[in-house]
Motif scaffolding. Structure first.
Motif, PDB file in Angstrom:
ATOM      1  N   CYS A  20     -12.346  10.258 -10.904  1.00 58.56           N
ATOM      2  CA  CYS A  20     -13.368  11.080 -10.294  1.00 58.56           C
ATOM      3  C   CYS A  20     -12.504  11.923  -9.292  1.00 58.56           C
ATOM      4  CB  CYS A  20     -14.589  10.303  -9.888  1.00 58.56           C
ATOM      5  SG  CYS A  20     -15.610   9.725 -10.923  1.00 58.56           S
ATOM      6  N   GLN A  90     -21.771   8.847 -10.353  1.00 52.28           N
ATOM      7  CA  GLN A  90     -20.478   8.971  -9.697  1.00 52.28           C
ATOM      8  C   GLN A  90     -19.711  10.137 -10.525  1.00 52.28           C
ATOM      9  OE1 GLN A  90     -18.263   5.476  -9.112  1.00 52.28           O
ATOM     10  NE2 GLN A  90     -16.422   6.286  -8.638  1.00 52.28           N
ATOM     11  N   VAL A  91     -19.652  10.000 -11.902  1.00 52.45           N
ATOM     12  CA  VAL A  91     -18.808  10.768 -12.606  1.00 52.45           C
ATOM     13  C   VAL A  91     -19.587  12.487 -12.650  1.00 52.45           C
ATOM     14  CG1 VAL A  91     -18.408  11.029 -15.132  1.00 52.45           C
ATOM     15  CG2 VAL A  91     -18.155   9.048 -14.434  1.00 52.45           C
ATOM     16  N   ALA A  94     -18.741  14.142  -9.513  1.00 56.73           N
ATOM     17  CA  ALA A  94     -17.348  14.318  -9.275  1.00 56.73           C
ATOM     18  C   ALA A  94     -17.308  15.929 -10.226  1.00 56.73           C
ATOM     19  CB  ALA A  94     -16.435  13.423  -9.881  1.00 56.73           C
TER      20      ALA A  94
END
Length: 126
Positions: A20, A90-91, A94
Protein backbone atom coordinates in the motif's frame (compact mmCIF):
# COMPACT_ATOMS: atom_id res chain seq x y z
CA UNK A 1 3.24 -8.61 -10.60
CA UNK A 2 4.45 -9.73 -7.20
CA UNK A 3 3.42 -13.12 -5.86
CA UNK A 4 3.90 -13.69 -2.14
CA UNK A 5 2.86 -16.38 0.32
CA UNK A 6 3.03 -14.96 3.84
CA UNK A 7 3.45 -17.57 6.56
CA UNK A 8 1.93 -15.62 9.46
CA UNK A 9 -0.65 -12.90 10.00
CA UNK A 10 2.15 -10.51 10.97
CA UNK A 11 3.91 -11.28 7.66
CA UNK A 12 0.67 -10.65 5.75
CA UNK A 13 0.07 -7.33 7.51
CA UNK A 14 3.67 -6.22 6.90
CA UNK A 15 3.42 -7.16 3.22
CA UNK A 16 0.08 -5.39 2.82
CA UNK A 17 1.40 -2.22 4.45
CA UNK A 18 4.48 -2.30 2.19
CA UNK A 19 2.40 -2.80 -0.98
CA UNK A 20 0.00 0.00 0.00
CA UNK A 21 2.93 2.34 0.64
CA UNK A 22 5.16 1.41 -2.31
CA UNK A 23 2.63 0.42 -4.99
CA UNK A 24 3.32 3.40 -7.26
CA UNK A 25 7.08 2.73 -7.32
CA UNK A 26 6.39 -0.95 -8.00
CA UNK A 27 3.73 -0.36 -10.66
CA UNK A 28 1.12 -2.29 -8.68
CA UNK A 29 -2.51 -1.33 -9.28
CA UNK A 30 -4.37 -4.20 -7.63
CA UNK A 31 -4.09 -6.65 -4.75
CA UNK A 32 -5.53 -10.16 -5.11
CA UNK A 33 -6.22 -12.67 -2.37
CA UNK A 34 -6.32 -16.33 -3.35
CA UNK A 35 -8.48 -17.38 -1.47
CA UNK A 36 -10.40 -15.71 1.34
CA UNK A 37 -10.52 -19.22 2.84
CA UNK A 38 -6.71 -19.30 3.02
CA UNK A 39 -6.61 -15.79 4.48
CA UNK A 40 -9.20 -16.68 7.10
CA UNK A 41 -8.23 -20.24 8.04
CA UNK A 42 -4.53 -20.05 7.17
CA UNK A 43 -3.61 -16.71 8.74
CA UNK A 44 -6.30 -14.64 10.45
CA UNK A 45 -7.82 -17.15 12.88
CA UNK A 46 -4.47 -18.39 14.18
CA UNK A 47 -2.92 -14.91 14.23
CA UNK A 48 -5.81 -13.24 16.04
CA UNK A 49 -6.04 -16.13 18.49
CA UNK A 50 -2.37 -15.68 19.43
CA UNK A 51 -2.81 -11.90 19.55
CA UNK A 52 -5.74 -12.12 21.96
CA UNK A 53 -4.07 -14.80 24.09
CA UNK A 54 -1.17 -12.37 24.53
CA UNK A 55 -3.34 -9.29 25.14
CA UNK A 56 -5.78 -10.88 27.54
CA UNK A 57 -4.07 -13.35 29.84
CA UNK A 58 -7.38 -14.07 31.56
CA UNK A 59 -8.88 -15.35 28.29
CA UNK A 60 -8.15 -19.07 28.03
CA UNK A 61 -9.70 -19.73 24.61
CA UNK A 62 -8.02 -21.80 21.90
CA UNK A 63 -9.73 -20.03 18.99
CA UNK A 64 -10.59 -16.35 18.47
CA UNK A 65 -14.06 -17.46 17.38
CA UNK A 66 -14.71 -18.45 21.01
CA UNK A 67 -13.90 -14.95 22.33
CA UNK A 68 -17.02 -13.44 23.88
CA UNK A 69 -19.16 -16.30 22.61
CA UNK A 70 -22.62 -16.80 23.96
CA UNK A 71 -25.91 -18.16 22.75
CA UNK A 72 -26.38 -14.88 20.86
CA UNK A 73 -23.19 -14.92 18.82
CA UNK A 74 -19.50 -14.31 19.15
CA UNK A 75 -17.51 -11.13 19.57
CA UNK A 76 -14.64 -13.15 18.12
CA UNK A 77 -16.33 -13.45 14.72
CA UNK A 78 -16.99 -9.69 14.79
CA UNK A 79 -13.28 -9.08 15.41
CA UNK A 80 -12.33 -11.44 12.55
CA UNK A 81 -14.81 -9.75 10.20
CA UNK A 82 -13.60 -6.26 11.09
CA UNK A 83 -9.95 -7.23 10.61
CA UNK A 84 -10.49 -8.80 7.17
CA UNK A 85 -12.68 -5.92 5.95
CA UNK A 86 -10.04 -3.56 7.32
CA UNK A 87 -7.44 -5.10 5.01
CA UNK A 88 -9.60 -4.42 1.97
CA UNK A 89 -10.34 -0.86 3.20
CA UNK A 90 -6.59 -0.28 3.60
CA UNK A 91 -6.02 -1.41 0.00
CA UNK A 92 -8.87 0.78 -1.29
CA UNK A 93 -7.69 3.84 0.66
CA UNK A 94 -4.22 3.40 -0.86
CA UNK A 95 -5.84 3.84 -4.28
CA UNK A 96 -5.53 0.19 -5.28
CA UNK A 97 -8.15 -2.16 -6.62
CA UNK A 98 -8.65 -5.54 -5.02
CA UNK A 99 -9.88 -8.97 -5.99
CA UNK A 100 -10.62 -11.91 -3.71
CA UNK A 101 -11.52 -15.43 -4.70
CA UNK A 102 -14.30 -16.29 -2.30
CA UNK A 103 -14.33 -20.04 -1.99
CA UNK A 104 -12.62 -23.08 -3.37
CA UNK A 105 -14.05 -26.49 -2.68
CA UNK A 106 -11.61 -29.33 -3.11
CA UNK A 107 -12.97 -32.23 -5.06
CA UNK A 108 -11.90 -34.50 -7.81
CA UNK A 109 -13.49 -33.81 -11.16
CA UNK A 110 -13.29 -36.51 -13.81
CA UNK A 111 -14.28 -35.85 -17.39
CA UNK A 112 -14.26 -38.26 -20.29
CA UNK A 113 -11.89 -37.24 -23.07
CA UNK A 114 -13.09 -37.59 -26.63
CA UNK A 115 -11.57 -40.79 -27.96
CA UNK A 116 -11.20 -42.41 -24.53
CA UNK A 117 -9.39 -41.79 -21.29
CA UNK A 118 -10.12 -39.41 -18.47
CA UNK A 119 -9.10 -35.88 -17.58
CA UNK A 120 -8.75 -35.38 -13.79
CA UNK A 121 -8.58 -32.15 -11.84
CA UNK A 122 -8.03 -31.83 -8.12
CA UNK A 123 -10.15 -28.79 -7.31
CA UNK A 124 -12.72 -26.52 -8.81
CA UNK A 125 -14.37 -23.23 -7.95
CA UNK A 126 -17.87 -23.49 -6.57
Amino acid sequence: CIYAVPRTLADFETLLKWVCTEHQKLGITEVAVDTVDELLYGLVLEGLTKEFQGKYASWKGDDIREYGSSGKGSKGWDIVNQRILGYFRQVHQAGLGWTAIGHVKEREVTRKKPGGGEDRRDCSLV
